[in-house]
Design an enzyme around this catalytic site. Structure first.
Site, short mmCIF file in Angstrom:
data_model
loop_
_atom_site.label_atom_id
_atom_site.label_comp_id
_atom_site.label_asym_id
_atom_site.label_seq_id
_atom_site.Cartn_x
_atom_site.Cartn_y
_atom_site.Cartn_z
N LYS A 165 -13.23 3.59 10.52
CA LYS A 165 -11.95 4.01 11.07
C LYS A 165 -11.95 3.97 12.60
O LYS A 165 -13.00 4.06 13.25
CB LYS A 165 -11.61 5.42 10.58
CG LYS A 165 -11.30 5.52 9.08
CD LYS A 165 -9.90 5.01 8.75
CE LYS A 165 -9.59 5.01 7.27
NZ LYS A 165 -9.33 6.34 6.72
N ARG A 211 -15.52 7.23 0.44
CA ARG A 211 -14.88 5.91 0.28
C ARG A 211 -15.33 5.02 1.43
O ARG A 211 -15.01 5.29 2.60
CB ARG A 211 -13.36 6.06 0.28
CG ARG A 211 -12.60 4.77 0.03
CD ARG A 211 -11.09 5.02 0.02
NE ARG A 211 -10.35 3.79 -0.28
CZ ARG A 211 -9.98 2.89 0.62
NH1 ARG A 211 -10.29 3.08 1.91
NH2 ARG A 211 -9.31 1.82 0.25
#
Length: 274
Positions: free
Chosen positions: A222, A256
């Protein structure tokens, strides 16, 4: 802690890994690599070999400013992949990453066992699509939409507001007949949150665990990790593994990730040391 999802029961007494399979041309990290059905299937099988406990199949990018995908196109991307994996009798549950009720229903019919919804079952018909099945569900928090979420996101108290939303949607699931054993929660790192919001949430997982459901954390590659390290998306492996390890040590049940093998090995060390 367990998650019941159709014919599978995930043992989450130790942290597990959800491997990402983006059947998209435009995902922020690996867009285009697995857009073909055969490439997506090969990637899924490799992630299982690397130790993934769940496969998350997605046919629409939810990166900031992503272009929405028509439902018919999303179905053409994901259903053949799900059907092929089910035909191979893979030993792990398949999660469908979608917010569209029509895609949820079709994916469940094709053999998906979990619905992973970035909009937290807020779309009309989404709650009913899950309630009418025996699939598990992951409820994620997002402020805004992928097209608007990073336009000056604001909270008075990000932890309290994310927790309140997840609690509200969990209760809606329970009222619809979805048992708590089928529900997982995700604070939605990077979805309508600044660097400070993400860091604050990452430090406060214990407050979300108090809701009594398994917690999924998705920090892999991210932008907040890029802000911390100065690295582009393709050079965030070490940061992603570190984020997964810290999250697991704070109680996250499912991570995840894009880089399954490295994360699985790191989590084995976490489990042994705990």
């Amino acid at each position: 802690m367990q998650l019941h999802c159709a014919n599978f029961t995930l043992d989450l007494s130790t942290p597990k890994v959800m491997g990402i399979v983006n059947v998209t041309p435009d995902s922020f990290s690996d867009g285009g690599k697995f857009a073909r059905t055969d490439a997506a299937i090969a990637q899924a099988m490799q992630l299982i070999d690397e130790g993934a406990s769940v496969l998350d199949i997605g046919g629409e990018s939810t990166r900031p400013n992503a272009t929405p995908v028509p439902e018919d196109e999303e179905l053409l991307r994901v259903i053949p992949v799900i059907e092929a994996l089910v035909a191979r009798q893979i030993p792990v549950p398949i999660s469908i990453d979608t917010y569209k009720p029509g895609v949820m229903r079709a994916a469940i019919a094709a053999g998906a066992s979990i619905v992973n919804d970035v909009r937290g079952l807020q779309e009309p018909g989404a709650l009913e699509a899950v309630a009418g099945s025996d699939a598990g569900v992951c409820i994620m928090h997002m402020q805004g939409t992928p097209q608007t979420m990073q336009e000056n996101p604001h909270y008075e108290d990000v932890v309290a507001e994310v927790k309140a939303f997840l609690s509200q949607q969990r209760d809606a699931c329970l009222a619809a007949g979805i048992s708590q054993e089928r529900i997982m929660l995700d604070p939605g790192f990077g979805f309508g949150k600044t660097r400070i919001h993400n860091i604050t949430l990452a430090k406060s997982l214990a407050e979300l665990l108090a809701l009594g459901c398994p917690l999924l954390v998705g920090l892999s590659r991210k932008s907040v990790l890029g802000q911390m390290t100065g690295h582009d998306v393709d050079a965030r492996l070490h940061a992603s593994v570190a984020a997964a390890v810290v999250s697991a040590m704070q109680g996250a049940h499912l991570l995840r990730v894009h880089d399954v093998k490295a994360t699985v090995e790191a989590l084995k060390v976490v489990a042994a040391l705990k």
